[in-house]
Design a protein around this motif. Structure first.
Motif, PDB file in Angstrom:
ATOM      1  N   THR A  70      -3.749  -2.411   4.028  1.00 27.30           N
ATOM      2  CA  THR A  70      -4.331  -1.375   4.879  1.00 27.30           C
ATOM      3  C   THR A  70      -5.033  -2.007   6.072  1.00 27.30           C
ATOM      4  OG1 THR A  70      -4.580   0.135   3.020  1.00 27.30           O
ATOM      5  CG2 THR A  70      -5.978   0.547   4.933  1.00 27.30           C
ATOM      6  N   ARG A  71      -5.808  -3.072   5.841  1.00 29.78           N
ATOM      7  CA  ARG A  71      -6.454  -3.787   6.959  1.00 29.78           C
ATOM      8  C   ARG A  71      -5.414  -4.315   7.931  1.00 29.78           C
ATOM      9  NH1 ARG A  71      -9.758  -5.780   2.921  1.00 29.78           N
ATOM     10  NH2 ARG A  71      -8.620  -7.718   2.801  1.00 29.78           N
ATOM     11  N   ASN A  72      -4.345  -4.897   7.391  1.00 26.00           N
ATOM     12  CA  ASN A  72      -3.306  -5.461   8.257  1.00 26.00           C
ATOM     13  C   ASN A  72      -2.596  -4.374   9.061  1.00 26.00           C
ATOM     14  OD1 ASN A  72      -3.856  -8.070   7.498  1.00 26.00           O
ATOM     15  ND2 ASN A  72      -2.270  -8.153   5.945  1.00 26.00           N
ATOM     16  N   GLU A  73      -2.373  -3.236   8.435  1.00 26.67           N
ATOM     17  CA  GLU A  73      -1.717  -2.136   9.140  1.00 26.67           C
ATOM     18  C   GLU A  73      -2.618  -1.597  10.245  1.00 26.67           C
ATOM     19  OE1 GLU A  73       0.366   2.189   8.268  1.00 26.67           O
ATOM     20  OE2 GLU A  73      -0.345   0.997   6.574  1.00 26.67           O
ATOM     21  N   ARG A  74      -3.884  -1.410   9.952  1.00 26.21           N
ATOM     22  CA  ARG A  74      -4.837  -0.913  10.964  1.00 26.21           C
ATOM     23  C   ARG A  74      -4.971  -1.873  12.134  1.00 26.21           C
ATOM     24  NH1 ARG A  74      -9.300   1.435   6.808  1.00 26.21           N
ATOM     25  NH2 ARG A  74      -8.226   3.392   6.392  1.00 26.21           N
ATOM     26  N   ALA A  75      -4.844  -3.164  11.857  1.00 27.36           N
ATOM     27  CA  ALA A  75      -4.937  -4.176  12.906  1.00 27.36           C
ATOM     28  C   ALA A  75      -3.629  -4.304  13.691  1.00 27.36           C
ATOM     29  CB  ALA A  75      -5.315  -5.525  12.302  1.00 27.36           C
ATOM     30  N   GLY A  76      -2.592  -3.599  13.246  1.00 25.39           N
ATOM     31  CA  GLY A  76      -1.316  -3.658  13.952  1.00 25.39           C
ATOM     32  C   GLY A  76      -0.482  -4.879  13.614  1.00 25.39           C
ATOM     33  N   VAL A  77      -0.847  -5.572  12.544  1.00 28.87           N
ATOM     34  CA  VAL A  77      -0.132  -6.789  12.146  1.00 28.87           C
ATOM     35  C   VAL A  77       1.162  -6.455  11.424  1.00 28.87           C
ATOM     36  CG1 VAL A  77      -0.302  -8.892  10.744  1.00 28.87           C
ATOM     37  CG2 VAL A  77      -2.292  -8.072  11.997  1.00 28.87           C
ATOM     38  N   VAL A  78       1.130  -5.380  10.641  1.00 21.68           N
ATOM     39  CA  VAL A  78       2.307  -4.941   9.890  1.00 21.68           C
ATOM     40  C   VAL A  78       2.474  -3.437  10.078  1.00 21.68           C
ATOM     41  CG1 VAL A  78       2.146  -6.758   8.127  1.00 21.68           C
ATOM     42  CG2 VAL A  78       0.983  -4.584   7.758  1.00 21.68           C
ATOM     43  N   GLY A  79       3.692  -2.963   9.858  1.00 18.78           N
ATOM     44  CA  GLY A  79       3.964  -1.536   9.922  1.00 18.78           C
ATOM     45  C   GLY A  79       3.816  -0.897   8.557  1.00 18.78           C
ATOM     46  N   HIS A  80       3.738   0.415   8.548  1.00 16.60           N
ATOM     47  CA  HIS A  80       3.491   1.167   7.318  1.00 16.60           C
ATOM     48  C   HIS A  80       4.561   0.931   6.249  1.00 16.60           C
ATOM     49  CE1 HIS A  80       1.762   4.230   4.800  1.00 16.60           C
ATOM     50  NE2 HIS A  80       2.905   4.870   4.737  1.00 16.60           N
ATOM     51  N   ARG A  81       5.786   0.703   6.645  1.00 15.63           N
ATOM     52  CA  ARG A  81       6.881   0.524   5.681  1.00 15.63           C
ATOM     53  C   ARG A  81       7.329  -0.940   5.542  1.00 15.63           C
ATOM     54  NH1 ARG A  81       8.541   5.537   4.262  1.00 15.63           N
ATOM     55  NH2 ARG A  81       8.294   7.208   5.751  1.00 15.63           N
ATOM     56  N   ASP A  82       6.576  -1.851   6.123  1.00 16.20           N
ATOM     57  CA  ASP A  82       6.960  -3.266   6.080  1.00 16.20           C
ATOM     58  C   ASP A  82       6.851  -3.850   4.679  1.00 16.20           C
ATOM     59  OD1 ASP A  82       7.405  -3.152   8.771  1.00 16.20           O
ATOM     60  OD2 ASP A  82       5.755  -4.484   9.335  1.00 16.20           O
ATOM     61  N   VAL A  83       7.752  -4.793   4.415  1.00 17.07           N
ATOM     62  CA  VAL A  83       7.740  -5.593   3.188  1.00 17.07           C
ATOM     63  C   VAL A  83       7.916  -7.044   3.636  1.00 17.07           C
ATOM     64  CG1 VAL A  83       8.918  -6.089   1.007  1.00 17.07           C
ATOM     65  CG2 VAL A  83       8.806  -3.736   1.846  1.00 17.07           C
ATOM     66  N   THR A  84       7.133  -7.931   3.065  1.00 14.04           N
ATOM     67  CA  THR A  84       7.250  -9.347   3.389  1.00 14.04           C
ATOM     68  C   THR A  84       8.586  -9.865   2.849  1.00 14.04           C
ATOM     69  OG1 THR A  84       4.849  -9.516   3.188  1.00 14.04           O
ATOM     70  CG2 THR A  84       6.086 -11.576   3.143  1.00 14.04           C
ATOM     71  N   LYS A  85       9.337 -10.591   3.677  1.00 14.14           N
ATOM     72  CA  LYS A  85      10.687 -11.056   3.295  1.00 14.14           C
ATOM     73  C   LYS A  85      10.696 -11.837   1.986  1.00 14.14           C
ATOM     74  CE  LYS A  85      13.888  -9.688   6.095  1.00 14.14           C
ATOM     75  NZ  LYS A  85      14.624  -8.530   5.634  1.00 14.14           N
ATOM     76  N   VAL A  86       9.776 -12.776   1.830  1.00 15.69           N
ATOM     77  CA  VAL A  86       9.769 -13.588   0.608  1.00 15.69           C
ATOM     78  C   VAL A  86       9.487 -12.705  -0.609  1.00 15.69           C
ATOM     79  CG1 VAL A  86       7.338 -14.315   0.783  1.00 15.69           C
ATOM     80  CG2 VAL A  86       8.963 -15.757  -0.429  1.00 15.69           C
ATOM     81  N   VAL A  87       8.675 -11.675  -0.446  1.00 16.34           N
ATOM     82  CA  VAL A  87       8.399 -10.750  -1.548  1.00 16.34           C
ATOM     83  C   VAL A  87       9.617  -9.870  -1.800  1.00 16.34           C
ATOM     84  CG1 VAL A  87       6.897  -8.879  -2.349  1.00 16.34           C
ATOM     85  CG2 VAL A  87       5.929 -10.795  -1.051  1.00 16.34           C
ATOM     86  N   GLU A  88      10.252  -9.430  -0.734  1.00  8.71           N
ATOM     87  CA  GLU A  88      11.464  -8.618  -0.874  1.00  8.71           C
ATOM     88  C   GLU A  88      12.557  -9.397  -1.602  1.00  8.71           C
ATOM     89  OE1 GLU A  88      13.797  -5.672   2.079  1.00  8.71           O
ATOM     90  OE2 GLU A  88      13.662  -7.734   2.800  1.00  8.71           O
ATOM     91  N   ASN A  89      12.688 -10.676  -1.282  1.00  6.21           N
ATOM     92  CA  ASN A  89      13.730 -11.501  -1.892  1.00  6.21           C
ATOM     93  C   ASN A  89      13.415 -11.917  -3.326  1.00  6.21           C
ATOM     94  OD1 ASN A  89      15.202 -11.378   0.486  1.00  6.21           O
ATOM     95  ND2 ASN A  89      14.398 -13.311   1.264  1.00  6.21           N
ATOM     96  N   GLU A  90      12.145 -12.218  -3.616  1.00  2.00           N
ATOM     97  CA  GLU A  90      11.792 -12.753  -4.926  1.00  2.00           C
ATOM     98  C   GLU A  90      11.045 -11.755  -5.815  1.00  2.00           C
ATOM     99  OE1 GLU A  90      10.436 -16.810  -4.895  1.00  2.00           O
ATOM    100  OE2 GLU A  90      11.324 -17.116  -2.906  1.00  2.00           O
ATOM    101  N   GLY A  91      10.537 -10.677  -5.236  1.00  3.34           N
ATOM    102  CA  GLY A  91       9.944  -9.590  -5.996  1.00  3.34           C
ATOM    103  C   GLY A  91       8.554  -9.827  -6.540  1.00  3.34           C
ATOM    104  N   VAL A  92       8.106  -8.825  -7.286  1.00  2.00           N
ATOM    105  CA  VAL A  92       6.832  -8.887  -7.993  1.00  2.00           C
ATOM    106  C   VAL A  92       7.118  -8.686  -9.476  1.00  2.00           C
ATOM    107  CG1 VAL A  92       5.555  -7.951  -6.028  1.00  2.00           C
ATOM    108  CG2 VAL A  92       6.273  -6.425  -7.843  1.00  2.00           C
ATOM    109  N   THR A  93       6.295  -9.286 -10.311  1.00  2.00           N
ATOM    110  CA  THR A  93       6.460  -9.090 -11.752  1.00  2.00           C
ATOM    111  C   THR A  93       5.100  -8.876 -12.391  1.00  2.00           C
ATOM    112  OG1 THR A  93       6.371 -11.468 -12.179  1.00  2.00           O
ATOM    113  CG2 THR A  93       8.553 -10.498 -11.941  1.00  2.00           C
ATOM    114  N   LEU A  94       5.123  -8.155 -13.471  1.00  2.00           N
ATOM    115  CA  LEU A  94       3.942  -7.959 -14.292  1.00  2.00           C
ATOM    116  C   LEU A  94       4.413  -8.131 -15.722  1.00  2.00           C
ATOM    117  CD1 LEU A  94       1.150  -5.493 -13.786  1.00  2.00           C
ATOM    118  CD2 LEU A  94       2.132  -5.732 -16.055  1.00  2.00           C
ATOM    119  N   VAL A  95       3.839  -9.096 -16.410  1.00  2.00           N
ATOM    120  CA  VAL A  95       4.236  -9.398 -17.778  1.00  2.00           C
ATOM    121  C   VAL A  95       3.047  -9.165 -18.689  1.00  2.00           C
ATOM    122  CG1 VAL A  95       5.058 -11.204 -19.345  1.00  2.00           C
ATOM    123  CG2 VAL A  95       5.911 -11.115 -16.994  1.00  2.00           C
ATOM    124  N   GLU A  96       3.298  -8.437 -19.744  1.00  5.00           N
ATOM    125  CA  GLU A  96       2.271  -8.159 -20.740  1.00  5.00           C
ATOM    126  C   GLU A  96       2.592  -8.987 -21.981  1.00  5.00           C
ATOM    127  OE1 GLU A  96       0.367  -4.223 -22.851  1.00  5.00           O
ATOM    128  OE2 GLU A  96       2.391  -4.131 -22.088  1.00  5.00           O
TER     129      GLU A  96
END
Length: 123
Positions: A70-96
């Motif tokens: 939210t801070r980055n979007e308000r500062a104009g650094v990223v757009g509302h629908r942006d995804v970081t390429k490395v995150v898009e390529n490698e994803g997020v995981t949550l393991v229980e």
């Protein structure tokens, strides 16, 4: 005598805040550390938390990511629908992981652990 309008002071250039990068808020390295947190990244982590835990953890990893995005979007650094390429390529995981009397939740972005929570098992 003329009725001159008062002049507005010249606009002061706003100093843009630097982006909040992954390396600023999480113990990560490599390419990920220099990337600004994007709203799509936070949304992915929120989805993972909700899917596995049934809710987003208050003050947890997804909440921290959302705040930074939210801070980055308000500062104009990223757009509302942006995804970081490395995150898009490698994803997020949550393991229980269930251990006797304890549940360990490990959250990762682009294969790097960014959060771990230990909770007692409900009796």
């Amino acid at each position: 005598m003329s009725q001159e309008r008062p002049r507005k002071p010249p606009a002061v250039e706003q100093q843009q805040e630097p982006p909040t990068k992954y390396g600023d808020i999480f113990p990560v390295s490599g390419e990920l550390s220099s990337k600004p947190v994007a709203p799509g990244d936070a949304a992915m982590m929120q989805s993972a938390e909700t899917s596995v835990l049934g809710k987003t953890l208050k003050g947890g990893t997804a909440a921290v990511m959302q705040s930074a995005a939210t801070r980055n979007e308000r500062a104009g650094v990223v757009g509302h629908r942006d995804v970081t390429k490395v995150v898009e390529n490698e994803g997020v995981t949550l393991v229980e992981t269930d251990l006797p009397g304890t549940r360990v939740i490990t959250e990762s972005v682009a294969n790097q652990v960014i959060g771990q929570h230990v909770q007692p098992h409900p009796q």
